[in-house]
Design a protein around this motif. Sequence first.
Motif, mmCIF file in Angstrom:
data_model
loop_
_atom_site.group_PDB
_atom_site.id
_atom_site.type_symbol
_atom_site.label_atom_id
_atom_site.label_comp_id
_atom_site.label_asym_id
_atom_site.label_seq_id
_atom_site.Cartn_x
_atom_site.Cartn_y
_atom_site.Cartn_z
ATOM 1 N N ILE A 2 0.831 -1.227 0.110
ATOM 2 C CA ILE A 2 -0.577 -0.087 0.157
ATOM 3 C C ILE A 2 0.717 0.989 0.243
ATOM 4 C CG2 ILE A 2 -2.503 0.933 1.282
ATOM 5 C CD1 ILE A 2 -2.453 -1.112 -0.099
ATOM 6 N N LYS A 3 1.916 1.151 0.494
ATOM 7 C CA LYS A 3 2.484 2.227 0.955
ATOM 8 C C LYS A 3 4.358 1.881 0.893
ATOM 9 C CE LYS A 3 3.518 6.732 2.881
ATOM 10 N NZ LYS A 3 3.416 7.555 4.570
ATOM 11 N N GLY A 4 5.388 2.619 -0.085
ATOM 12 C CA GLY A 4 6.528 2.312 0.698
ATOM 13 C C GLY A 4 7.071 2.032 -1.637
ATOM 14 N N LYS A 5 7.884 0.812 -1.242
ATOM 15 C CA LYS A 5 8.522 0.071 -2.032
ATOM 16 C C LYS A 5 9.145 -1.667 -1.584
ATOM 17 C CE LYS A 5 10.503 3.572 -4.634
ATOM 18 N NZ LYS A 5 11.713 4.617 -5.376
ATOM 19 N N ALA A 6 8.899 -2.366 -2.420
ATOM 20 C CA ALA A 6 9.176 -3.797 -2.042
ATOM 21 C C ALA A 6 9.889 -5.110 -3.090
ATOM 22 C CB ALA A 6 7.762 -4.101 -1.347
ATOM 23 N N LEU A 7 10.479 -5.749 -2.147
ATOM 24 C CA LEU A 7 10.582 -7.080 -3.026
ATOM 25 C C LEU A 7 9.734 -8.025 -2.546
ATOM 26 C CD1 LEU A 7 12.562 -8.711 -5.362
ATOM 27 C CD2 LEU A 7 15.214 -8.380 -3.554
ATOM 28 N N ILE A 8 9.048 -8.605 -3.300
ATOM 29 C CA ILE A 8 8.692 -10.027 -3.098
ATOM 30 C C ILE A 8 9.136 -11.240 -3.947
ATOM 31 C CG2 ILE A 8 6.849 -10.922 -2.718
ATOM 32 C CD1 ILE A 8 4.770 -8.687 -2.856
ATOM 33 N N GLN A 9 9.658 -12.124 -2.959
ATOM 34 C CA GLN A 9 10.273 -13.191 -3.695
ATOM 35 C C GLN A 9 9.928 -14.291 -3.538
ATOM 36 O OE1 GLN A 9 14.307 -12.367 -1.724
ATOM 37 N NE2 GLN A 9 15.161 -12.213 -3.713
ATOM 38 N N LEU A 10 10.254 -15.244 -4.606
ATOM 39 C CA LEU A 10 8.866 -17.192 -4.528
ATOM 40 C C LEU A 10 10.054 -17.556 -5.078
ATOM 41 C CD1 LEU A 10 6.599 -14.273 -4.826
ATOM 42 C CD2 LEU A 10 5.422 -16.398 -5.354
ATOM 43 N N ARG A 11 9.883 -18.556 -4.392
ATOM 44 C CA ARG A 11 11.025 -19.766 -5.303
ATOM 45 C C ARG A 11 10.146 -21.284 -4.016
ATOM 46 N NH1 ARG A 11 13.897 -23.436 -2.439
ATOM 47 N NH2 ARG A 11 14.597 -22.418 -0.766
ATOM 48 N N LYS A 12 9.896 -22.342 -5.938
ATOM 49 C CA LYS A 12 9.275 -23.835 -4.842
ATOM 50 C C LYS A 12 9.656 -24.277 -4.967
ATOM 51 C CE LYS A 12 7.503 -27.458 -7.863
ATOM 52 N NZ LYS A 12 7.582 -27.989 -9.141
ATOM 53 N N ILE A 13 9.220 -24.771 -3.640
ATOM 54 C CA ILE A 13 10.917 -25.947 -2.721
ATOM 55 C C ILE A 13 11.121 -26.687 -3.430
ATOM 56 C CG2 ILE A 13 10.464 -27.285 -0.857
ATOM 57 C CD1 ILE A 13 9.599 -24.510 -0.060
ATOM 58 N N GLY A 14 12.874 -27.163 -3.396
ATOM 59 C CA GLY A 14 12.965 -28.114 -4.066
ATOM 60 C C GLY A 14 13.753 -28.037 -5.618
ATOM 61 N N THR A 15 13.513 -26.756 -5.719
ATOM 62 C CA THR A 15 14.773 -25.988 -7.098
ATOM 63 C C THR A 15 15.202 -24.672 -6.654
ATOM 64 O OG1 THR A 15 12.385 -24.275 -7.204
ATOM 65 C CG2 THR A 15 11.782 -26.247 -8.463
ATOM 66 N N ASN A 16 15.722 -24.445 -7.468
ATOM 67 C CA ASN A 16 16.681 -23.266 -7.243
ATOM 68 C C ASN A 16 16.398 -21.671 -7.502
ATOM 69 O OD1 ASN A 16 19.127 -24.753 -5.783
ATOM 70 N ND2 ASN A 16 19.524 -25.132 -7.822
ATOM 71 N N GLU A 17 15.489 -21.437 -8.600
ATOM 72 C CA GLU A 17 14.975 -20.553 -9.553
ATOM 73 C C GLU A 17 13.990 -19.934 -8.806
ATOM 74 O OE1 GLU A 17 12.280 -19.287 -13.205
ATOM 75 O OE2 GLU A 17 11.810 -21.391 -12.810
ATOM 76 N N VAL A 18 14.091 -18.197 -8.424
ATOM 77 C CA VAL A 18 13.688 -17.433 -7.549
ATOM 78 C C VAL A 18 12.946 -16.712 -8.600
ATOM 79 C CG1 VAL A 18 14.333 -15.162 -5.857
ATOM 80 C CG2 VAL A 18 15.429 -17.733 -5.685
ATOM 81 N N HIS A 19 11.549 -16.132 -8.334
ATOM 82 C CA HIS A 19 10.788 -15.463 -9.221
ATOM 83 C C HIS A 19 10.882 -13.829 -8.049
ATOM 84 C CE1 HIS A 19 9.672 -18.510 -11.614
ATOM 85 N NE2 HIS A 19 9.274 -19.137 -11.079
ATOM 86 N N ASN A 20 10.928 -12.753 -8.522
ATOM 87 C CA ASN A 20 11.291 -11.484 -8.054
ATOM 88 C C ASN A 20 10.349 -9.968 -8.546
ATOM 89 O OD1 ASN A 20 13.671 -11.794 -6.642
ATOM 90 N ND2 ASN A 20 14.987 -11.525 -8.451
ATOM 91 N N PHE A 21 9.665 -9.581 -7.562
ATOM 92 C CA PHE A 21 8.568 -9.229 -7.427
ATOM 93 C C PHE A 21 8.822 -8.020 -7.656
ATOM 94 C CE2 PHE A 21 6.874 -13.207 -8.084
ATOM 95 C CZ PHE A 21 6.374 -13.140 -9.411
ATOM 96 N N TYR A 22 8.976 -6.416 -7.945
ATOM 97 C CA TYR A 22 9.231 -5.022 -7.140
ATOM 98 C C TYR A 22 7.735 -4.564 -7.774
ATOM 99 C CZ TYR A 22 14.557 -6.071 -8.017
ATOM 100 O OH TYR A 22 15.322 -7.144 -7.835
ATOM 101 N N LEU A 23 7.315 -4.130 -6.302
ATOM 102 C CA LEU A 23 6.291 -3.527 -6.079
ATOM 103 C C LEU A 23 6.856 -2.083 -5.653
ATOM 104 C CD1 LEU A 23 5.562 -6.921 -5.609
ATOM 105 C CD2 LEU A 23 3.162 -6.019 -5.110
ATOM 106 N N ASP A 24 5.331 -1.145 -6.164
ATOM 107 C CA ASP A 24 6.130 -0.003 -6.170
ATOM 108 C C ASP A 24 4.450 0.491 -5.152
ATOM 109 O OD1 ASP A 24 6.121 3.320 -5.531
ATOM 110 O OD2 ASP A 24 8.162 3.088 -6.668
ATOM 111 N N SER A 25 4.260 1.561 -4.419
ATOM 112 C CA SER A 25 2.703 1.904 -3.840
ATOM 113 C C SER A 25 2.672 3.352 -4.730
ATOM 114 C CB SER A 25 2.855 2.847 -2.180
ATOM 115 O OG SER A 25 3.897 3.873 -2.390
ATOM 116 N N ASP A 26 3.471 3.997 -5.317
ATOM 117 C CA ASP A 26 3.254 4.818 -6.685
ATOM 118 C C ASP A 26 2.063 4.028 -7.581
ATOM 119 O OD1 ASP A 26 4.867 7.198 -5.819
ATOM 120 O OD2 ASP A 26 6.378 6.289 -7.371
ATOM 121 N N GLN A 27 1.877 2.638 -7.753
ATOM 122 C CA GLN A 27 1.284 2.052 -8.256
ATOM 123 C C GLN A 27 1.009 0.591 -7.860
ATOM 124 O OE1 GLN A 27 2.916 1.084 -12.135
ATOM 125 N NE2 GLN A 27 0.979 2.541 -13.286
ATOM 126 N N PRO A 28 -0.070 0.830 -6.508
ATOM 127 C CA PRO A 28 -0.684 -0.427 -5.611
ATOM 128 C C PRO A 28 -0.707 -2.008 -6.077
ATOM 129 C CG PRO A 28 -1.679 1.994 -4.749
ATOM 130 C CD PRO A 28 -0.876 1.552 -6.353
#
Length: 372
Positions: free
Chosen positions: A303-329
């Motif tokens: 809702i406010k601020g800048k965030a990095l949300i990360q997801l990784r399927k258990i048992g794998t090494n690939e990390v998904h990075n999602f960048y979020l900014d409250s300028d566009q909630p």
Amino acid sequence: MKKVGITGQNGFVGWHLYQTLKLYKEEFTLIDFERGFFEDDASLDEFVSQCDVIVHLAALNRHNDPEVIYEMNTGLVKKLVASLERTQSQAHVIISSSTQEERDNLYGKSKKEGRLMLSDWANRAGGRFTGMIIPNVYGPFGHPYYNSVVATFCHQVSHNETPKIEVDGQLKLIYVGELVEEIIKAIRNDDNTHELQISHTAEAKVSEILALLEHYKEVYQEKGEFPAINSAFEHKLFNTYRCYMDIANYFPRKFTQHTDNRGAFVEIARHGIAGQTSFSTTLPGITRGNHFHTRKIERFAVIKGKALIQLRKIGTNEVHNFYLDSDQPAYVDMPIWYTHNIKNIGEDTLYTIFWINEPYDAGDPDTWFEVV
């Protein structure tokens, strides 16, 4: 601790069993299996000799030539029996057979003969053996066009393809997590039932399943709303469907923001199920989370601020990075079996709203810690 080896540990059921056993570190030690072991007697014997329990899941489900299926599946069991005999193993052996045992097809015949071969070994060697006869299995990460019609339809619907119903049969189903619990129960109880019928936990027509999946696409994938969930089966099917979506290109999803001279308004979630809504502030540089769920449905809304949300399927090494900014909630939803976190990457306090479909229960948290 019991030392457990799983042939076919990277297959559909094998992956779920392997990852679930890893959660019980005080109870089980896993002996890794590789497909090539069946082609090398020394490697197979070393694997077998280390195991207190062997769960035999390796099998061929589909092939253009049914004879290939039959020869492959019976051949793998013959190799396993030979290794058990060479090593004089006293392992508890569990095999996954199928309710197709009694059907007039070579797949069902191969599964039944494999179960009976291991039953004969146990009778001769004085070993313990569990021969599970299993209904149709569905759940996350099954291979479309191979493991089940549910996997195929989930893939097709979520990727805008057109499913086709060949036969609108009545399916007797068991969720992969429920099957895993049955296998773990057999391990814990030293089960010695050579013909163990595993009951189905749901029953539905193929057309009914497809209708539910198309509803999830319309309501959830296209509109961002959580659908009404009327049964445990629908809960499991919805979680299954979410795992077939292309999350790397789907998230983050931007909210519709309404502004006027008073400020801005954003609708966080519409949901047809009960849940718990929480609010947090996170200081710059701080990370929350690093855990995963096996059944919970969860949304992170920045809702406010800048965030990095990360997801990784258990048992794998690939990390998904999602960048979020409250300028566009925006929001990101957490698929089951994906460890996830959220980090404040801005200079100001991060404001986040969390929605989850069940209140936290310390006695049954379904929250497993693992760093992304």
